[in-house]
Design an enzyme around this catalytic site. Structure first.
Site, PDB file in Angstrom:
ATOM      1  N   PRO A  70       0.776  -1.241   0.000  1.00  0.00           N
ATOM      2  CA  PRO A  70       0.000   0.000   0.000  1.00  0.00           C
ATOM      3  C   PRO A  70       0.810   1.295   0.000  1.00  0.00           C
ATOM      4  O   PRO A  70       0.221   2.367  -0.050  1.00  0.00           O
ATOM      5  CB  PRO A  70      -0.817  -0.119   1.292  1.00  0.00           C
ATOM      6  CG  PRO A  70       0.015  -0.956   2.195  1.00  0.00           C
ATOM      7  CD  PRO A  70       0.724  -1.931   1.310  1.00  0.00           C
ATOM      8  N   GLY A 101       3.846   2.387   2.039  1.00  0.00           N
ATOM      9  CA  GLY A 101       4.646   2.959   3.132  1.00  0.00           C
ATOM     10  C   GLY A 101       6.080   3.252   2.698  1.00  0.00           C
ATOM     11  O   GLY A 101       6.624   4.329   2.958  1.00  0.00           O
ATOM     12  N   LYS A 102       6.669   2.302   1.986  1.00  0.00           N
ATOM     13  CA  LYS A 102       8.078   2.493   1.593  1.00  0.00           C
ATOM     14  C   LYS A 102       8.188   3.488   0.444  1.00  0.00           C
ATOM     15  O   LYS A 102       9.161   4.239   0.356  1.00  0.00           O
ATOM     16  CB  LYS A 102       8.717   1.141   1.252  1.00  0.00           C
ATOM     17  CG  LYS A 102       8.757   0.211   2.462  1.00  0.00           C
ATOM     18  CD  LYS A 102       9.472  -1.084   2.190  1.00  0.00           C
ATOM     19  CE  LYS A 102       9.294  -2.062   3.339  1.00  0.00           C
ATOM     20  NZ  LYS A 102       7.922  -2.618   3.430  1.00  0.00           N
ATOM     21  N   CYS A 133       8.705  -9.436   5.033  1.00  0.00           N
ATOM     22  CA  CYS A 133       8.362  -9.366   6.462  1.00  0.00           C
ATOM     23  C   CYS A 133       8.126 -10.786   6.971  1.00  0.00           C
ATOM     24  O   CYS A 133       7.225 -11.034   7.758  1.00  0.00           O
ATOM     25  CB  CYS A 133       7.195  -8.425   6.716  1.00  0.00           C
ATOM     26  SG  CYS A 133       5.737  -8.784   5.760  1.00  0.00           S
TER      27      CYS A 133
HETATM   28  C1  LIG Z   1       4.925  -6.847   1.022  1.00  0.00           C
HETATM   29  S1  LIG Z   1       3.748  -6.187  -0.058  1.00  0.00           S
HETATM   30  C2  LIG Z   1       4.461  -4.632  -0.476  1.00  0.00           C
HETATM   31  C3  LIG Z   1       4.387  -3.607   0.629  1.00  0.00           C
HETATM   32  C4  LIG Z   1       4.831  -2.226   0.178  1.00  0.00           C
HETATM   33  N1  LIG Z   1       6.164  -2.243  -0.375  1.00  0.00           N
HETATM   34  C5  LIG Z   1       4.776  -1.232   1.316  1.00  0.00           C
HETATM   35  O1  LIG Z   1       5.804  -0.921   1.911  1.00  0.00           O
HETATM   36  O2  LIG Z   1       3.677  -0.742   1.610  1.00  0.00           O
HETATM   37  C6  LIG Z   1       3.980  -7.108  -1.507  1.00  0.00           C
HETATM   38  C7  LIG Z   1       3.176  -6.632  -2.682  1.00  0.00           C
HETATM   39  O3  LIG Z   1       3.586  -7.359  -3.845  1.00  0.00           O
HETATM   40  C8  LIG Z   1       2.506  -7.366  -4.739  1.00  0.00           C
HETATM   41  N2  LIG Z   1       2.786  -8.383  -5.779  1.00  0.00           N
HETATM   42  C9  LIG Z   1       2.574  -9.717  -5.744  1.00  0.00           C
HETATM   43  N3  LIG Z   1       2.968 -10.296  -6.898  1.00  0.00           N
HETATM   44  C10 LIG Z   1       3.457  -9.300  -7.671  1.00  0.00           C
HETATM   45  C11 LIG Z   1       3.988  -9.253  -8.997  1.00  0.00           C
HETATM   46  N4  LIG Z   1       4.128 -10.362  -9.722  1.00  0.00           N
HETATM   47  N5  LIG Z   1       4.364  -8.047  -9.490  1.00  0.00           N
HETATM   48  C12 LIG Z   1       4.234  -6.924  -8.746  1.00  0.00           C
HETATM   49  N6  LIG Z   1       3.713  -6.905  -7.508  1.00  0.00           N
HETATM   50  C13 LIG Z   1       3.336  -8.072  -6.967  1.00  0.00           C
HETATM   51  C14 LIG Z   1       1.305  -7.625  -3.857  1.00  0.00           C
HETATM   52  O4  LIG Z   1       0.116  -7.189  -4.468  1.00  0.00           O
HETATM   53  C15 LIG Z   1       1.668  -6.829  -2.596  1.00  0.00           C
HETATM   54  O5  LIG Z   1       1.021  -5.597  -2.594  1.00  0.00           O
END
Ligand SMILES: C[S@@+](CC[C@H](N)C(=O)[O-])C[C@H]1O[C@@H](n2cnc3c(N)ncnc32)[C@H](O)[C@@H]1O
Length: 333
Positions: A133, A135-136, A259
């Protein structure tokens, strides 16, 4: 069962911390009236753990990083307040300031470490491959270093959440300029789409989200129906990290983060991806030593002492942040 083998004596303490209320950090929004926010946070007796660590290092260089230039490889201008160890106070909700944006963003303070490690420099072109969502992404924008920032996430619903975060924290003129680009593509294809393009790439991959999975029933990754998906996670993570490194310019840097506490999703993925890039693309990637980084933030976080590559923040009852694994990589060729 897996983690008791992986962490031995440390596991009971990590487990009870995961089951307890997590701690937050308040990332100060530099696009708001940040001096007011800082005064308010200081009144709560919270402290800016990032700048405190850097000032401490400047006063006692022998306990800090080995050489002065290493200091400047951290992303600048990030301020994040936390309560002291053992203090389980909560931050009030962020408020709308005079600039029309919220004054701070509440997040797990350990989530800032991958962004700090990425070492953004003024004028960098930056890719956040799995951004929602956001944050980073927001933390990276706080540095003021991004000439261009591409924030991507495959999920369109989560990308909408990212847009909302940007809307609430970043003034319209900056959002409307061509500096920030939000997309919803499959990150695994990024190497083909924009190879050798970015100075800095963050690959914050989908993982078993260990803390979240313990507290949330809905759509839990450990459900029997998601077994196959769970088993395929390390492969997806390798593909995303490989794409992130292919999108990095030779000489540029990528940070891989999760995480999760799982070595299979952390160190093994990093090592597997380095081998894959060497064998399939003849691309050489070097792991950066972050030991000094661990020393710098040792007053705020508990780090797992035995990571072979990268660093892992482990939850602890008096500093209940994480888990957060991060590893910095330089693409050499
Ligand atoms: C750990 S979360 C990211 C959190 C985000 N970086 C933050 O700090 O708010 C991982 C994200 O990877 C996305 N994701 C999963 N498979 C993916 C793909 N093949 N390509 C891009 N994003 C993907 C998911 O929808 C999810 O939102």
């Amino acid at each position: 069962m897996t983690y008791s083998v992986q962490f031995g004596d440390l596991w009971p303490s990590i487990r009870v911390s995961l089951l307890s209320e997590q701690k937050y950090g308040a990332l100060v929004n530099n696009f708001a009236a940040w001096d007011h926010a800082i005064a308010e946070l200081e009144q709560l007796s919270a402290r800016d753990f990032v700048n405190e660590a850097f000032s401490h290092w400047q006063l006692e260089p022998e306990s800090g990083p080995p050489a002065a230039p290493a200091f400047w490889t951290y992303s600048p201008n990030i301020r994040c307040f936390t309560f002291a160890r053992g203090d389980a106070s909560r931050f009030p909700c962020a408020r709308l300031g005079s600039m029309g944006v919220l004054d701070y963003y509440l997040m797990d303070a350990a989530s800032l470490l991958p962004v700090l490690a990425l070492g953004l420099q003024p004028g960098d072109t930056v890719l956040d491959l799995c951004a929602a969502p956001g944050g980073k992404t927001l933390a990276m924008l706080q540095t003021g270093c991004c000439r261009n920032l591409a924030a991507n996430d495959i999920s369109s619903s989560r990308t909408s959440r990212l847009q909302k975060v940007l809307h609430s924290y970043v003034p319209q003129d900056i959002r409307d300029g061509n500096r920030i680009r939000v997309t919803s593509w499959d990150g695994r294809k990024w190497g083909e789409l924009e190879g050798d393009t970015y100075d800095r790439v963050l690959v914050d991959v989908p993982c078993t989200t260990d803390r979240h999975s313990l507290h949330e029933e809905e759509n839990n990754i450990f459900q029997r129906s998601r077994k196959k998906e769970r088993q395929m996670l390390p492969l997806l993570q390798v593909q995303l990290l490989a794409a992130g490194l292919l999108a990095t310019k030779p000489g540029g840097y990528a940070v891989y983060s999760t995480c999760s506490l799982s070595h299979l999703q952390n160190e093994y993925v990093v090592q597997g991806t380095i081998e894959l890039l060497a064998n399939q693309y003849s691309i050489e990637v070097q792991i950066e030593d972050l030991t000094h980084f661990r020393k710098l933030f040792t007053d705020t976080f508990f780090f797992f002492p035995s990571c072979q590559v990268g660093e892992l923040v482990i939850p602890n009852l008096v500093a209940n942040f994480g888990p957060m694994y991060f590893c910095k990589l330089q693409r050499l060729t």
